[in-house]
Design a protein around this motif. Sequence first.
Motif, PDB file in Angstrom:
ATOM      1  N   GLN A 105       0.830  -1.204   0.000  1.00  0.00           N
ATOM      2  CA  GLN A 105       0.000   0.000   0.000  1.00  0.00           C
ATOM      3  C   GLN A 105       0.871   1.262   0.000  1.00  0.00           C
ATOM      4  OE1 GLN A 105      -0.564  -2.740   1.785  1.00  0.00           O
ATOM      5  NE2 GLN A 105      -2.671  -2.971   2.446  1.00  0.00           N
ATOM      6  N   VAL A 106       1.948   1.226   0.769  1.00  0.00           N
ATOM      7  CA  VAL A 106       2.841   2.388   0.839  1.00  0.00           C
ATOM      8  C   VAL A 106       3.626   2.529  -0.465  1.00  0.00           C
ATOM      9  CG1 VAL A 106       4.919   3.280   1.973  1.00  0.00           C
ATOM     10  CG2 VAL A 106       3.031   2.405   3.349  1.00  0.00           C
ATOM     11  N   ARG A 107       4.106   1.414  -0.995  1.00  0.00           N
ATOM     12  CA  ARG A 107       4.914   1.471  -2.218  1.00  0.00           C
ATOM     13  C   ARG A 107       4.098   1.938  -3.426  1.00  0.00           C
ATOM     14  NH1 ARG A 107       6.725  -3.347   0.095  1.00  0.00           N
ATOM     15  NH2 ARG A 107       5.588  -4.674  -1.360  1.00  0.00           N
ATOM     16  N   ASN A 108       2.780   1.727  -3.378  1.00  0.00           N
ATOM     17  CA  ASN A 108       1.937   2.123  -4.502  1.00  0.00           C
ATOM     18  C   ASN A 108       1.715   3.619  -4.594  1.00  0.00           C
ATOM     19  OD1 ASN A 108       1.422  -0.252  -5.834  1.00  0.00           O
ATOM     20  ND2 ASN A 108      -0.233  -0.845  -4.446  1.00  0.00           N
ATOM     21  N   ILE A 109       1.981   4.357  -3.531  1.00  0.00           N
ATOM     22  CA  ILE A 109       1.740   5.801  -3.587  1.00  0.00           C
ATOM     23  C   ILE A 109       2.978   6.588  -3.158  1.00  0.00           C
ATOM     24  CG2 ILE A 109       0.665   5.968  -1.287  1.00  0.00           C
ATOM     25  CD1 ILE A 109      -1.430   7.853  -2.617  1.00  0.00           C
ATOM     26  N   GLY A 110       3.848   5.978  -2.347  1.00  0.00           N
ATOM     27  CA  GLY A 110       5.073   6.642  -1.899  1.00  0.00           C
ATOM     28  C   GLY A 110       6.043   6.811  -3.063  1.00  0.00           C
ATOM     29  N   THR A 111       6.778   7.927  -3.060  1.00  0.00           N
ATOM     30  CA  THR A 111       7.684   8.225  -4.170  1.00  0.00           C
ATOM     31  C   THR A 111       9.138   8.212  -3.713  1.00  0.00           C
ATOM     32  OG1 THR A 111       7.699  10.592  -3.738  1.00  0.00           O
ATOM     33  CG2 THR A 111       5.932   9.761  -5.149  1.00  0.00           C
ATOM     34  N   ILE A 112      10.029   7.993  -4.666  1.00  0.00           N
ATOM     35  CA  ILE A 112      11.452   7.969  -4.322  1.00  0.00           C
ATOM     36  C   ILE A 112      11.915   9.362  -3.906  1.00  0.00           C
ATOM     37  CG2 ILE A 112      12.266   8.256  -6.728  1.00  0.00           C
ATOM     38  CD1 ILE A 112      14.553   6.213  -5.740  1.00  0.00           C
ATOM     39  N   GLY A 113      11.356  10.395  -4.532  1.00  0.00           N
ATOM     40  CA  GLY A 113      11.721  11.766  -4.148  1.00  0.00           C
ATOM     41  C   GLY A 113      11.317  12.049  -2.713  1.00  0.00           C
ATOM     42  N   GLY A 114      10.138  11.577  -2.347  1.00  0.00           N
ATOM     43  CA  GLY A 114       9.672  11.755  -0.976  1.00  0.00           C
ATOM     44  C   GLY A 114      10.569  11.034   0.014  1.00  0.00           C
ATOM     45  N   ASN A 115      10.979   9.825  -0.351  1.00  0.00           N
ATOM     46  CA  ASN A 115      11.851   9.034   0.514  1.00  0.00           C
ATOM     47  C   ASN A 115      13.166   9.769   0.774  1.00  0.00           C
ATOM     48  OD1 ASN A 115      13.855   6.304   0.717  1.00  0.00           O
ATOM     49  ND2 ASN A 115      11.892   6.147   1.765  1.00  0.00           N
ATOM     50  N   LEU A 116      13.695  10.432  -0.268  1.00  0.00           N
ATOM     51  CA  LEU A 116      14.963  11.155  -0.105  1.00  0.00           C
ATOM     52  C   LEU A 116      14.764  12.451   0.688  1.00  0.00           C
ATOM     53  CD1 LEU A 116      16.762  10.777  -3.552  1.00  0.00           C
ATOM     54  CD2 LEU A 116      16.757   9.271  -1.588  1.00  0.00           C
ATOM     55  N   CYS A 117      13.724  13.232   0.316  1.00  0.00           N
ATOM     56  CA  CYS A 117      13.536  14.543   0.965  1.00  0.00           C
ATOM     57  C   CYS A 117      13.172  14.400   2.438  1.00  0.00           C
ATOM     58  CB  CYS A 117      12.456  15.332   0.248  1.00  0.00           C
ATOM     59  SG  CYS A 117      12.983  15.836  -1.380  1.00  0.00           S
ATOM     60  N   ASN A 118      12.548  13.286   2.768  1.00  0.00           N
ATOM     61  CA  ASN A 118      12.187  13.014   4.139  1.00  0.00           C
ATOM     62  C   ASN A 118      13.446  12.826   5.001  1.00  0.00           C
ATOM     63  OD1 ASN A 118       9.988  12.609   5.791  1.00  0.00           O
ATOM     64  ND2 ASN A 118      10.291  10.400   5.757  1.00  0.00           N
TER      65      ASN A 118
END
Lengths: 298, 162
Positions: A105-118
């Motif tokens: 569920q998280v992988r379907n909407i979470g983005t790589i850019g978000g993962n980095l900026c977080n």
Amino acid sequence: MRIRPFDFKAATSLADALNQLDQAGSNARVLAGGTDLVLNMKKKNILPSMLISLHPIKNLEYVEEKNEMIHIGALAKHADLAIHPILEKYVSILCQAVGLIGSWQVRNIGTIGGNLCNASPAADAVPPLLALDAAVVIATLHGEKTVPINSFFCGPGQTVMKPNEILKEILIKKPLKPSAGCYLKLRRRKAVDISLAGVAFQAESDPSGQRIEQVKIALGGVAPTAIRVPDAENCLVGLSIDDAFQKIPMCADKAANAAKPIDDVRATADYKRTIVNVFVQRCAQHVLTTLKNYRGQS
Amino acid sequence: MNQLPIHLVVNKEDYHLFVKPNRVLLDVLREDLELTGTKEGCGLGKCGACTVLLNGRPVHACLTLALQVDGCEITTIEGIGGEKMHPLQEAFVDKGAIQCGFCTPGMINTAKALLDENANPSEEEIKQAIAGNLCRCTGYNKIVDAIHSCGCQSKKKKGGIK
């Protein structure tokens, strides 16, 4: 669980998002997938006055090959990256890592850019990108700038990006020689858990597959930001693949010594250090075996 | 905090709504559309009870802002099956994969997305797919059995057509 009121703007393009963000002031945040931002807003850890949502921007989800580089749009979703043919062909270590993020569920909407900026010290996408010597392209009002991933993070939750800048894409150089990579992560649950420690191991041999030319090892979750461990890498560089197998324990010891874990709610520092040692050994075994098998095939 | 307009296609029906920015998709589904099949468990994206399909892919309705999915197609448990139960729902009943039922809507949505992508998943693939859906009653075996039997059925059907 309620979220405190805030204003919401949908950005129609990256340029529009940059303008809106600049006008909105420093208490505005950019919304990508929201799996972390919305969660933290629910928990009242982050209380933005405004969200600028990137959801209408559809042209930042790409994965493209251009000459010797791979370009990944910041809004590419983990689930798509985990099975992307270009990434699987050249940098499968990144597919392995993003495929372990959260739940489906998280992988379907979470983005790589978000993962980095977080900028979580335990973010799964980061150790592979460090081990691949990736760079990120940051969009600003005055144009774009490229920053190597190893100077992108400043500390837990902190990056070099200014509040009015937006991450646009990730650049990875395609490996030109036989290469292999492995990402291992330790979690208390088998799924849906952040990593206690993550180890990314990427190596390249010479074209004939005899000698290790390059080794890059990155550790996540065991320091304020993910780190490379050059001392451990240097143990294996220049050796024949068979000799490199013998040096794995030394390499793992050096990596574990370079880690700076802390005791926290998830595990003790000692335990995390031990895990780094074990995971570096397992990764190295896997990668060297893969490289050796290439030689067998050629 | 102004209400903003959105257009959602929920279970193939069009909805034009005005929602406040701080409302998540789950609240809009349950309170505005009265589709209470979607459950709120933890509200923090850990339990998967609120799983709905966003353009066919499972996501947490509790962590997704309603405004963020403007223009998207949403499927909730009410949109699965029709006059008759969906084969997955039948399988859950037949195999005893439902006890309290709180996790079931999310579980069925995730399972449906899996079977749409992979008609005959292995046990391991099923476990991977439902890793984000917690069930505190069944111990998962019967759920995995139910999804597996449905996968096998769809394979048989395909074989039959040939």
